[in-house]
Enzyme design. Structure first.
Site, PDB file in Angstrom:
ATOM      1  CG  ASP A  94      -0.256  -0.061   2.525  1.00  0.00           C
ATOM      2  OD1 ASP A  94       0.976   0.107   2.559  1.00  0.00           O
ATOM      3  OD2 ASP A  94      -0.929  -0.259   3.551  1.00  0.00           O
ATOM      4  CG  ASP A 267      -5.517  -5.715   2.641  1.00  0.00           C
ATOM      5  OD1 ASP A 267      -5.036  -5.305   3.722  1.00  0.00           O
ATOM      6  OD2 ASP A 267      -6.176  -4.965   1.879  1.00  0.00           O
ATOM      7  CB  CYS A 305     -10.099 -26.727   9.746  1.00  0.00           C
ATOM      8  SG  CYS A 305      -8.587 -25.859   9.251  1.00  0.00           S
ATOM      9  CB  CYS A 307      -4.999 -25.822   9.136  1.00  0.00           C
ATOM     10  SG  CYS A 307      -5.473 -25.513  10.868  1.00  0.00           S
ATOM     11  CB  CYS A 310      -7.761 -28.305  12.754  1.00  0.00           C
ATOM     12  SG  CYS A 310      -8.404 -26.632  12.974  1.00  0.00           S
ATOM     13  CG  HIS A 336      -7.820 -22.451  12.607  1.00  0.00           C
ATOM     14  ND1 HIS A 336      -8.397 -23.483  11.896  1.00  0.00           N
ATOM     15  CD2 HIS A 336      -8.843 -21.616  12.974  1.00  0.00           C
ATOM     16  CE1 HIS A 336      -9.715 -23.301  11.857  1.00  0.00           C
ATOM     17  NE2 HIS A 336     -10.009 -22.188  12.495  1.00  0.00           N
TER      18      HIS A 336
END
Length: 372
Positions: A94, A267, A305, A307, A310, A336
């Site tokens: 940015d 974002d 999930c 990931c 998890c 996560h």
């Protein structure tokens, strides 16, 4: 701009949601896409390889903060942001425009420039359109932003008009100053929640033919419904054949609502910031990890999930980490939450391809309305 091509693959038959591909010098971004935020060159608590593993394609860094520390010249000497961060995918920076809003008490603003008093050591950082371009060229991101003014959403109309016109003037100066053809420079549409000012901003920016356009000035205190109605007005003004970026947004439902209104890129610091504050986003709604009910729970954080958090750790262990202040807790939860955001975007993309974006929104709201 031969380094950049946007391909629109499918538009949902029942909404403005779309699936596409944006080619950049550091890879193709499949849209819609959520970009994790690495403000100072690092997504807090997360290794770059973990970002890849959870599905992140593109990340964001902050011009203002990197200009202060370590300085853009240092980043350039160390090989540019990609080598500096050890991230070989696309990066967006940015311009420092959001800090005009968020650090209002530490800056002086006029039609030519903004001067910040550093929150670190009190030194002065002057940003003009040309200086914002020079910093971002030295940083070397794939996508960079025009210097703009993000005013408070509830500012008087005369103040909003001033910000819109200043943003348009600065966009012209940024375009004229920008030198690198391996960077895509985006214009930023301002105007708060005022439809006429959004139109005024778009009409000023579209003739400049930027390779992409961002919607700024939202998620700064307005109600979610105001954000959505503003997008209803603003997104149709933007070119269909270029990527559209909603800056700083937001909650998972805000991303879904934005996609349904034709936005491609997002974002937000929310997934990692909430993780550091012991809040998990899950398929069952938000979970507060410090709640006593999780103390002896042997189940995963989110049963839907896959990931590493998890797969390998229980809710009881996660609660323990936050209760005793172990740094592993925010790290695991950040992984996560970022995985959850990427999963939402992937599921939404699949739904759009089946012309079922609206149905996905309804299903998501029904699944995640709870909190524990």
């Amino acid at each position: 701009m031969s380094h950049f091509q946007f391909h629109l693959d499918h538009t949902d038959a029942n909404s403005m949601a779309r699936v596409g591909r944006w080619d950049t010098p550091h890879g193709t971004v499949e849209t819609p896409a959520f970009m994790p935020v690495g403000t100072r060159g690092s997504v807090k608590g997360v290794w770059p390889h973990q970002l890849r593993e959870v599905g992140a394609q593109m990340i964001l860094a902050n011009t203002y903060h990197l200009a202060l520390r370590p300085g853009e010249k240092v980043v350039k000497e160390l090989g540019g942001l990609h080598r500096f961060m050890n991230w070989d995918g696309p990066i967006l920076t940015d311009s420092g425009g959001f800090q005009i809003f968020s650090l209002a008490e530490l800056r002086q603003l006029d039609n030519d420039k903004v001067v910040f008093k550093s929150h670190v050591d009190g030194s002065l950082l002057e940003l003009t359109p040309a200086r914002a371009m020079q910093i971002q060229e030295d940083l070397g991101a794939d996508c960079i932003m025009c210097l703009d003014e993000c005013p408070p959403h509830d500012a008087p109309v005369s103040r909003l008009e001033e910000a819109v016109d200043r943003t348009t003037r600065w966009a012209q100066l940024c375009r004229d100053s920008h030198q690198r053809d391996d960077q895509a420079l985006f214009g930023i549409v301002q105007g708060a929640t005022n439809p006429k000012l959004r139109e005024r901003s778009a009409e000023g920016l579209l003739p400049l033919e930027f390779p992409g356009y961002a919607v700024g000035g939202l998620s700064v205190g307005e109600a979610p419904e105001e954000m959505y109605t503003t997008l209803d007005v603003t997104t149709p003004m933007l070119p269909e054949n270029k990527p559209r970026y909603l800056m700083g947004v937001g909650r998972p439902i805000d991303i879904i609502e934005g996609v349904l209104r034709g936005i491609d890129l997002f974002d937000c610091v929310m997934p990692t910031r909430n993780a550091r504050n012991a809040t998990a986003f899950t398929s069952q709604g938000k979970i507060k990890m410090r709640n006593l009910k999780h103390q002896t729970d042997t189940g995963p954080l989110d049963p839907e999930c896959d990931c590493p958090t998890c797969t390998d750790y229980s809710r009881g262990f996660m609660r323990h980490l936050f209760t005793v202040g172990e740094m592993l807790g925010p790290m695991l939860l950040s992984v996560h939450n970022l995985a959850f955001y990427q999963k939402v975007v992937r599921e939404l993309k699949t739904a759009i391809m089946a012309n079922a974006g609206m149905e996905y929104r309804a299903e998501f709201l029904a699944r995640t309305s709870g909190s524990s």
